[in-house]
Structures are given as C-alpha cells and as structure tokens.
Design a protein around this motif. Structure first.
Motif, mmCIF file in Angstrom:
data_model
loop_
_atom_site.group_PDB
_atom_site.id
_atom_site.type_symbol
_atom_site.label_atom_id
_atom_site.label_comp_id
_atom_site.label_asym_id
_atom_site.label_seq_id
_atom_site.Cartn_x
_atom_site.Cartn_y
_atom_site.Cartn_z
ATOM 1 N N GLU A 74 0.827 -1.206 0.000
ATOM 2 C CA GLU A 74 0.000 0.000 0.000
ATOM 3 C C GLU A 74 0.866 1.263 0.000
ATOM 4 N N GLU A 75 1.965 1.209 0.773
ATOM 5 C CA GLU A 75 2.879 2.347 0.815
ATOM 6 C C GLU A 75 3.578 2.541 -0.524
ATOM 7 N N LEU A 76 4.007 1.447 -1.112
ATOM 8 C CA LEU A 76 4.751 1.521 -2.375
ATOM 9 C C LEU A 76 3.904 2.097 -3.508
ATOM 10 N N LEU A 77 2.595 1.903 -3.415
ATOM 11 C CA LEU A 77 1.713 2.333 -4.493
ATOM 12 C C LEU A 77 1.035 3.679 -4.220
ATOM 13 N N LYS A 78 1.440 4.345 -3.163
ATOM 14 C CA LYS A 78 0.924 5.698 -2.953
ATOM 15 C C LYS A 78 1.490 6.623 -4.029
ATOM 16 N N PRO A 79 0.690 7.524 -4.580
ATOM 17 C CA PRO A 79 1.168 8.428 -5.637
ATOM 18 C C PRO A 79 2.439 9.191 -5.249
ATOM 19 N N ALA A 80 2.538 9.570 -3.967
ATOM 20 C CA ALA A 80 3.720 10.331 -3.535
ATOM 21 C C ALA A 80 5.003 9.515 -3.634
ATOM 22 N N ASN A 81 4.868 8.181 -3.656
ATOM 23 C CA ASN A 81 6.042 7.318 -3.767
ATOM 24 C C ASN A 81 6.305 6.854 -5.203
ATOM 25 N N LEU A 82 5.591 7.465 -6.133
ATOM 26 C CA LEU A 82 5.760 7.132 -7.552
ATOM 27 C C LEU A 82 6.030 8.412 -8.351
ATOM 28 N N LYS A 83 6.898 9.243 -7.808
ATOM 29 C CA LYS A 83 7.105 10.577 -8.371
ATOM 30 C C LYS A 83 7.827 10.572 -9.707
ATOM 31 N N ASN A 84 8.705 9.612 -9.908
ATOM 32 C CA ASN A 84 9.492 9.603 -11.136
ATOM 33 C C ASN A 84 9.860 8.167 -11.512
ATOM 34 N N GLU A 85 10.550 8.054 -12.619
ATOM 35 C CA GLU A 85 10.877 6.728 -13.159
ATOM 36 C C GLU A 85 11.749 5.920 -12.194
ATOM 37 N N GLN A 86 12.681 6.564 -11.524
ATOM 38 C CA GLN A 86 13.551 5.852 -10.594
ATOM 39 C C GLN A 86 12.749 5.277 -9.419
ATOM 40 N N TYR A 87 11.869 6.083 -8.845
ATOM 41 C CA TYR A 87 11.034 5.613 -7.742
ATOM 42 C C TYR A 87 10.185 4.413 -8.176
ATOM 43 N N ILE A 88 9.637 4.528 -9.367
ATOM 44 C CA ILE A 88 8.755 3.465 -9.865
ATOM 45 C C ILE A 88 9.532 2.168 -10.053
ATOM 46 N N LEU A 94 10.634 -3.709 -5.055
ATOM 47 C CA LEU A 94 10.258 -3.883 -3.647
ATOM 48 C C LEU A 94 8.898 -4.561 -3.512
ATOM 49 N N LEU A 95 7.993 -4.245 -4.430
ATOM 50 C CA LEU A 95 6.666 -4.862 -4.390
ATOM 51 C C LEU A 95 6.755 -6.370 -4.598
ATOM 52 N N LYS A 96 7.579 -6.797 -5.541
ATOM 53 C CA LYS A 96 7.745 -8.240 -5.788
ATOM 54 C C LYS A 96 8.280 -8.939 -4.544
ATOM 55 N N ASP A 97 9.257 -8.319 -3.899
ATOM 56 C CA ASP A 97 9.817 -8.908 -2.678
ATOM 57 C C ASP A 97 8.767 -8.962 -1.564
ATOM 58 N N ALA A 98 8.017 -7.883 -1.439
ATOM 59 C CA ALA A 98 6.987 -7.830 -0.391
ATOM 60 C C ALA A 98 5.928 -8.903 -0.608
ATOM 61 N N GLU A 99 5.516 -9.071 -1.851
ATOM 62 C CA GLU A 99 4.497 -10.076 -2.146
ATOM 63 C C GLU A 99 5.016 -11.483 -1.896
ATOM 64 N N ALA A 100 6.283 -11.720 -2.205
ATOM 65 C CA ALA A 100 6.879 -13.034 -1.936
ATOM 66 C C ALA A 100 6.896 -13.308 -0.430
#
Length: 260
Positions: A74-88, A94-100
């Motif tokens: 949920e944190e990773l997908l907040k708009p504020a954490n997707l500001k640019n290509e590097q963040y994305i 990180l999302l893949k690791d979290a889901e695993a």
C-alpha cells in the motif's frame, strides 16, 4: 481274552474321565473365564490443551507477521512514492519482494494447521476409540473455525495482490511520461485513457477491500454468536488469539480517491 480287554478299556475310560474331571475343576478359568479387557491409557488433557494453545499462539504469531508485511504494498503504491521513473523502478522491485514475503507468511500460517494435526494424532496413539473420536471432534471444531476465517481472508488478499501487480505494471509501462502532482496528491499521465485505467484499478482494490471487510465482519459475528450460545466455555474459545486482530477493517490500499 476279549472280556479282559473290555475290562481294561473300561478301566482306562474311568481313569481318563477322572483325570479330565480333575483338570477341569482346577483349570476351569482357562475355558470359561473371559480374558481381562485391556486397559488403555487415558489422554493427558493438559497435553491436549497445550497443543491447542500452541496452535493458537502459532497462528497468532504468523498473523502478526503478515499484518506488518501487508502494509508495504500500500505504501509503495501511494502516488507520492511514484514521483518519477527511478522511484517506480525501485518500488516495483520492492513490491515483488513484499508479495513473496507475504505469500511465505500465508504458507507458514496454514502449515500450523497441518503440524497440529500431527501433534494431535501422536497424542491419540494407543488411546481408546471413544477418546479418539471425542478428541478429534474437539480439534476439528477449532480447526474449522480458524481455517474458514483465514481461507476467506487470504483469498481476498490474493485478489488484491494481483491488482497491486497490475497497478504497478501500469506505472512501470508509463514511467517515462507520468509525473506526480503534489497539490492534488495524484499521478498525472500524458494519456487520459491511462489515467482512467489507473482509477479503475484503484477502485477495484477499494471494492475488494470492502468485500473482505464485510466477509470478515460476518464471520466474526457468526463466531461470536456461536460461542455465546455454548453452555460452557472450553479451549476453543480464545478471542484474544483469534484471526480477528489480523483482519483489520482497513480499506487497504487507496490513499488516493479517484479524481473526478
């Protein structure tokens, strides 16, 4: 001669009859007495109670671990954490690791059920059929209640993880052209159709979370009603260790309300 033989046979029969009568009078128990029934050891109730409490503690421990893990996507997908290509790019990894990790905790929690099956079976080795039936019924009742809650919960979690993946994939695909608008806390896409896709995915996550909450509330209500109707409390009534603390009524992801 024949008469002498007959006399001898008659005497032999009398002797044999006397011997048999004597043997029968002294060893009657060998024929007419039922062998004593085997007395089987009784189940150690304290050991059984500890097995059930250990099961509940194990489930609660993995549930607590899962609670911590499930906040990260949920944190990773907040708009504020997707500001640019590097963040994305970083957040996608990180999302893949979290889901695993989340799926690992799910699996570990469900394995507690199988491990407890084995412990209960070991306790019942050499016990009477009546005690085996009674004990297994007690364990099955607790197992069914707990498993139903977690199966429902994890089913919704899997649906949401799939939606998280789809949403992150959308950001990755358009990372080079999107930007973050701080004033509205929204992600802005060059193509409005992509924005529509984003909004639809976020709404699906909201809907899945709400359905999850509704089912959990219903399960908790049914469990509470069933427990209240029982005449005497037993080991299966452990509200402080039930799935309820993990199944929080939080909507899950969306910090962002779809833009009008």
């Amino acid at each position: 001669m024949r008469k002498a033989v007959n006399i001898l046979l008659f005497i032999a029969l009398i002797i044999a009859s006397a011997v048999f009568t004597f043997w029968l009078s002294n060893d009657r128990s060998l024929i007419f007495t039922k062998p004593p029934e085997q007395i089987l050891p009784k189940l150690d109730e304290k050991n059984f109670e500890e097995v059930l409490n250990s099961f509940l503690r194990g489930v609660d421990e993995y549930a607590a671990n899962y609670r911590k893990q499930r906040r990260l996507p949920e944190e990773l997908l907040k708009p504020a954490n997707l500001k640019n290509e590097q963040y994305i790019t970083e957040n996608a990894a990180l999302l893949k690791d979290a889901e695993a990790n989340m799926r690992s905790e799910m699996q570990a929690l469900m394995e507690v059920f199988a491990a407890t099956d084995e412990k209960v079976n070991l306790l019942l080795v050499g016990k009477s059929e009546e005690e085996i039936i009674k004990t297994r019924a007690q364990w099955q009742e607790l197992k069914d209640k707990q498993m139903a809650s977690y199966v429902d919960f994890f089913s919704f979690e899997e649906d949401k993880l799939e939606l998280f993946d789809r949403l992150m994939a959308l950001y990755v695909a358009h990372a080079a052209t999107l930007h973050y608008e701080e004033s509205s806390d929204h992600t802005v896409f060059a193509d409005e159709t992509v924005k529509t896709q984003e909004q639809e995915l976020r709404q699906k996550i909201l809907d899945a979370s709400q359905k999850q909450i509704d089912v959990i509330r219903q399960n908790n209500l049914e469990n509470a009603t069933a427990q209240a109707s029982e005449a005497s409390p037993d080991i299966t009534q452990q509200p402080e260790l039930s799935p309820a603390p993990m199944l929080e009524t939080q909507p899950g992801l969306p910090s962002e309300t779809p833009a009008e």
